[in-house]
Every structure is written in C-alpha cells, then in structure tokens.
Design an enzyme around this catalytic site. Structure first.
Site, PDB file in Angstrom:
ATOM      1  N   GLU A 221       0.829  -1.213   0.000  1.00  0.00           N
ATOM      2  CA  GLU A 221       0.000   0.000   0.000  1.00  0.00           C
ATOM      3  C   GLU A 221       0.863   1.263   0.000  1.00  0.00           C
ATOM      4  O   GLU A 221       0.537   2.248  -0.655  1.00  0.00           O
ATOM      5  CB  GLU A 221      -0.943   0.015   1.218  1.00  0.00           C
ATOM      6  CG  GLU A 221      -1.950  -1.131   1.259  1.00  0.00           C
ATOM      7  CD  GLU A 221      -3.042  -1.046   0.199  1.00  0.00           C
ATOM      8  OE1 GLU A 221      -3.112  -0.035  -0.539  1.00  0.00           O
ATOM      9  OE2 GLU A 221      -3.829  -2.009   0.093  1.00  0.00           O
TER      10      GLU A 221
ATOM     11  N   ASP B 279      -4.320 -10.000  -8.346  1.00  0.00           N
ATOM     12  CA  ASP B 279      -4.662  -9.042  -9.411  1.00  0.00           C
ATOM     13  C   ASP B 279      -3.517  -8.201  -9.974  1.00  0.00           C
ATOM     14  O   ASP B 279      -3.171  -8.309 -11.152  1.00  0.00           O
ATOM     15  CB  ASP B 279      -5.817  -8.134  -8.948  1.00  0.00           C
ATOM     16  CG  ASP B 279      -5.605  -7.558  -7.539  1.00  0.00           C
ATOM     17  OD1 ASP B 279      -4.499  -7.704  -6.989  1.00  0.00           O
ATOM     18  OD2 ASP B 279      -6.549  -6.955  -6.994  1.00  0.00           O
TER      19      ASP B 279
ATOM     20  N   GLU C 244     -18.360  -7.114  -2.922  1.00  0.00           N
ATOM     21  CA  GLU C 244     -16.994  -7.638  -2.858  1.00  0.00           C
ATOM     22  C   GLU C 244     -16.926  -9.036  -3.461  1.00  0.00           C
ATOM     23  O   GLU C 244     -16.014  -9.343  -4.211  1.00  0.00           O
ATOM     24  CB  GLU C 244     -16.488  -7.652  -1.403  1.00  0.00           C
ATOM     25  CG  GLU C 244     -16.274  -6.271  -0.806  1.00  0.00           C
ATOM     26  CD  GLU C 244     -15.032  -5.551  -1.344  1.00  0.00           C
ATOM     27  OE1 GLU C 244     -14.138  -5.247  -0.544  1.00  0.00           O
ATOM     28  OE2 GLU C 244     -14.964  -5.289  -2.566  1.00  0.00           O
TER      29      GLU C 244
ATOM     30  N   GLU D 106     -12.518  -0.360  -9.978  1.00  0.00           N
ATOM     31  CA  GLU D 106     -12.039  -1.254 -11.044  1.00  0.00           C
ATOM     32  C   GLU D 106     -12.953  -1.339 -12.266  1.00  0.00           C
ATOM     33  O   GLU D 106     -12.480  -1.351 -13.400  1.00  0.00           O
ATOM     34  CB  GLU D 106     -11.777  -2.661 -10.478  1.00  0.00           C
ATOM     35  CG  GLU D 106     -10.494  -2.770  -9.691  1.00  0.00           C
ATOM     36  CD  GLU D 106     -10.576  -2.179  -8.278  1.00  0.00           C
ATOM     37  OE1 GLU D 106      -9.516  -1.970  -7.657  1.00  0.00           O
ATOM     38  OE2 GLU D 106     -11.705  -1.914  -7.802  1.00  0.00           O
TER      39      GLU D 106
END
EC number: 3.2.1.-
Length: 575
Positions: A117, A258, A351, A372
């Site tokens: 992050e 991902d 989710e 996304e």
C-alpha cells in the site's frame, strides 16, 4: 429461468452492440459534459470535507466528520488526490498541496506499514505528482525531472521499504516498520500481488535517480513468482517468502493476485520489455484454459485446475481494462458486460458475487466505492468509443450519489442489499474512482493525449520530450509518463564514455587491444542480446554523433572528456 437469462443476457447485450447508430447512450441523451461536472462536484464534496474535518490524518470518516490514520500516518488522502487535482484542472490547489506535503510529511516514524500500500499510494502518488509538477506550473529545479523535492520524498519512502526485500527468495515481507525495518517475528506469508506490484514505481525511481537497486529488487521479486508457478502455469494467492512454499493455493485474477498480472503488462509497456510481456501471455493462456467459463473467471486449485470458488470478486473488474491494453477487445467487452449486469443488479459491485446463484456472498455484501469496473470502462471507451460504456459511468455517478453521499463526504457501502453505510472513505475514492470517472467523461483531457502535443524539456543531460501521452497508470491510478524514464541517462552515458576513454588510452599505450564489454542496462537489454558487436559500434557512433547532438541542445553540457581533462586526470593528446 434465471440460469437461461444469465446465459442469454451477455448474448443479448452483444446483439444490442451490433445495432446501427441511433441506439446507445448518446441517442438516449447522455449529456457527457453534465456528468463530467457532476463528477467534479463529487470530488470537491469529498476533498473539501477531508481538508476541513480529517487532515492531517490519512483518511476521512464521513459519518462522524473526523479523521483516522489507516495505512501509516502520511496525510494519505492528500498524496493520493494530488494528481486528480491536476486532471480536474486545479493548478493552484496542486501547487498549495505540493508545498504542504514538503513541509509536513515525515517517513522517519515508528509505524508498521504495508509495503504494497505504501508503494502504490505514497511512492506512486509522489512520483506522479513529481512528473506532473511542471505542467501544474510548479517552479521546478534545474535538474528536473531527474531531481526535485517530490522525487526525493518518493525515494525516501521507497528506501524505507527496501529492508522487506532482504529475504532468501527476493520476495518481500508484507509489512515493514518505517523506523526499524522488518519486525522480528514478522509473518513470512505475503500475497502474490504484494510481491509482484513494484516494477512500475521502482523502475521509474531507478531511471529518474540513476540508482538501479529499486528496479533490481522489483525484477527479482517478479521472477521469483514466475519461477514458483505450478506445472499448469498458475500462481496461488499467498506464499511464504522464506521457503517459497504456497500457503494459499487458490488461483484466479482477483484479490491477492490481481496487480501482479497488471504490472507484468504495464511494466512491459513502460520499459518496452519483451520478457515481462511473454510472462504475462503465458499466464494469460493458463488463465483462459483453467479459470474462464462463459466470459466469467472463477477460482481454481493452482496445481490441479479444479474449481475452488465459483465467485466473482469486485477487484477482478480491472481485467477487461487489462485485456484492452493487450488488444483483446472483444473478450474484454464480453466480460465487461457480465460485470456491468452485476452492477445494475445492486447499484454497485459487491466484494464477492456467487456466479451460479447470481447473488452476494455472506459477509461480502459491501462496496467500498472501488474503481475497477469504471477503470475498465475508461480503457474500453478509449479503445471502442462504444456508448454503452458511458452508461456504466452514468450508473456509477447516480448510485454513488444516491446511496453513499452524506453531509461530510462519501461513505463506504457496508451492504448493497439494504444500503447501510460504514464510517470510512478510502483514499482510493479520490485517487482512482473519481479520476477514472472524470476521464471517462472528458475525452479531451491531457491524459488522453495521442502524441500530437508535447513539451520539450532541457535537462542537464540533454533535451527530452515529456507530456506526449501514453501515460501508464499504476494500480492506484497514478499516471507515469513513460518518456520521463529516458530523461535521466547521464550516468550510463558517462560510464560508456569512461570505457571509450580507457579503450583509447590503452590502445595508444600498448599494441595489445583491450575490449570492454558494456553491461546491458535498463533499456539496452534487448540490444545487448541482439548483437555482440553493438557495444563496440556504439563507441564510434557516440563520438560521431556528439557534434550533431550538441547542436540540438540550447545549452550543451560539457563533454565528459573535457571535464576529466579540466581536472587534470586524463590527457588523450600525445603530450
């Protein structure tokens, strides 16, 4: 019944796509300019409340109108929203925030931070803002883009992450203490994305600063994952970075994996690197073979390929955008339309969504305003101009405003079934969701530049072209200008010139000829492989082209020979 509808749904949508002009969003009166202005208003509603109620904390808590630190203590929302300000055209606030960050952000703090992050949000946000600062009217240093306060901050933050990479495999720990490095007793289990999502930021840092260490550790981590793929070509979800044993063996394109796939493609484009692209294309084959069913992607066991979860996760919605980057637009559109039907069912993407049952999964009914699906719509709209993609943008604006807007900003949706909210506004809402929405509705934004417009910047190392478009977004939607990676080549050029001088020196001293092999570096890996003679030819080319390259510069830098001669170190005449 329902199953037949789900099967026919995408087919009917595809059939609709083939209708002659006259259908579609434009004909139904989707006013792009008015949606663009609504997105701008959404940004300021959230941003101003963050400044008012939450700064200097990381994130706004919109239900209680206060702030909290979440990923460290970096005023994260400010860093994440900085390049969005410029994309919206607000140069004065961009300039103000740049000086606030220089004064106020300190990475010498006793905080345990996520390596992943911190990289994508802090390092990525600072690098992007650094590369855009001249466009935003910031007074830049003489050496920019190869130096500057935001670049120094990005480098400082990235250096704090380097201890995580000191493992036997080169795969990093997931957490690092910014003051003390990796804590004793830190878990060695890291998710795949947490290992493979560094090449965009770290290669950019290496090219701008001249320190190859960042790109080297990022590449080593990527290659370690590649080396540990299963016999059928898949990677799992979590791996032990000490032993390289897979701990979670679910393979798919969503959470935990991902952005590893995303960065193989984006790293390949940014660095023009065939090896990274061929890795991705191999994975792509295995993903199609084992996880793709009816334009949905499921989760399978990485060694056997048997289905482990028939679930669509909202994080997977980046995939159609990634497919469009490699030119696979038809498949991308089909999968996108599946995902859009889920959005229309709930007014957001839960989710987890159970594909056979066509409904949410227990405890995974929330939508934290993720970007996304909007990101994919933006890429696909650039590729196809298909008006149905604008309809997703419209749906997103309407449902986010209707469900999640509160007096103090926009709140995470805790449950899409009853629209309960959570007291959190993730920094990616301003960094990504708003940015991709705005870019979807703003076809003339500078980010979409096709190369017809550009800036020529004179650096101490020569002229360089910037802002010509082709921006690569990191996985937090921070755009990196790929041309900038070619602006700061001084160190390599000089290393070559030293070798040329040495070669000349030795050939004059002795009859015996010395040959020096240039180490392939950054952009020249391919060339080095292509031709063994390339290195010796380049020496001649360099000397011959020196005159012509100098005439292009408005302020030619002194040649390396002269610098050395002035210092009295090397004389090449026969004196």
């Amino acid at each position: 019944g329902a199953a037949m509808q789900r099967f026919l749904g995408p087919l009917l949508c595809l059939w609709a796509l083939r209708l002659p002009a006259g259908g579609g969003a434009a004909a139904r009166g989707l006013d792009v300019a008015s949606y663009r202005e609504r997105v701008r208003a959404m940004f300021y509603h959230a941003y101003e409340h963050y400044l008012e109620s939450a700064f200097p904390y990381d994130e706004l808590r919109p239900l209680t109108c206060d702030g909290q630190d979440t990923w460290g203590s970096f005023s994260l929302t400010l860093i994440d929203a900085l390049d969005t300000l410029l994309i919206l055209g607000n140069v004065s606030e961009f300039q103000r925030v740049v000086s606030v960050l220089q004064e106020g952000v300190d990475f010498d703090i006793d905080v345990n931070a996520s390596v992943f992050e911190t990289n994508i949000r802090v390092v990525g946000g600072l690098l992007s803002a650094h590369l855009l600062s001249r466009k935003a009217g910031v007074e830049v240093e003489a050496g920019w883009p190869c130096s500057g306060p935001l670049l120094r901050m990005a480098e400082e933050a990235a250096r704090k992450l380097l201890p995580a990479f000191q493992t036997p495999t080169g795969m990093p720990y997931g957490t690092v203490n910014l003051l003390h490095g990796v804590n004793p007793g830190e878990t060695p289990v890291t998710c795949t994305a947490g290992i493979g999502t560094f090449i965009v930021e770290f290669a950019t840092l290496s090219h701008l600063t001249g320190d190859p260490l960042f790109e080297d550790v990022a590449r080593k981590a990527l290659k370690a994952l590649w080396k540990n793929r299963s016999d059928i070509g898949l990677v799992g979800n979590h791996i032990d970075v000490i032993t390289a044993k897979w701990v979670a063996q679910d393979a798919g394109i969503g959470a935990g994996v991902d952005s590893y796939f995303e960065y193989l493609v984006k790293g390949a484009i940014l660095l023009q690197d065939k090896e990274l692209m061929s890795m991705f294309l191999e994975y792509n084959k295995a993903i199609k073979n084992y996880t793709k069913f009816d334009d949905w992607y499921l989760w399978v066991q990485m060694y056997k390929g048997t289905v482990s979860m028939p679930v669509f996760q909202s994080l997977e919605a980046y995939w159609p955008g990634l497919q469009s980057l490699i030119g696979d637009v038809d498949n991308a559109m089909r999968t996108f339309l599946n995902y859009h039907t889920v959005w229309k069912q709930f007014g957001g993407l839960p989710e987890f969504y159970n594909i056979p049952q066509g409904y949410t999964v227990d405890k995974r009914e929330g939508y934290p305003l993720r970007p996304e699906l909007i990101e994919s719509a933006m890429y696909l709209y650039r590729a196809t101009r298909d008006p149905t993609l604008l309809e997703l943008g419209r749906d997103a604006v309407e449902s986010i405003e209707k469900i999640s807007k509160v007096d103090c900003g926009f709140a995470t949706i805790k449950d899409l079934r009853d629209h309960r909210l959570d007291n959190r506004m993730e920094s990616f809402f301003l960094a990504e969701t708003i940015k991709y929405l705005y870019l979807l509705f703003d076809p003339d934004n500078f980010i979409h530049n096709d190369g017809s417009d550009f800036d020529v910047v004179v650096t101490p190392y020569g002229e360089c072209v910037l802002n010509a478009g082709g921006y690569i977004f990191n996985t937090e939607a921070h755009p990196i200008d790929p041309a900038a990676l070619h602006c700061c080549r001084k160190r390599r050029e000089e290393q070559w010139e030293v070798e040329d001088l040495m070669r000349e020196f030795y050939s004059r001293k002795k009859t015996k000829k010395f040959t020096f092999k240039r180490a392939p570096d950054h952009g020249d890996r391919e060339n080095a492989k292509d031709s063994k003679d390339a290195s010796s030819d380049k020496a001649g080319e360099k000397r011959n082209s020196k005159k012509s390259s100098h005439s292009l510069l408005s302020c030619p830098s002194q040649s390396f020979n002269s610098k050395l001669a002035v210092l009295g170190q090397v004389f090449l005449d026969n004196t």
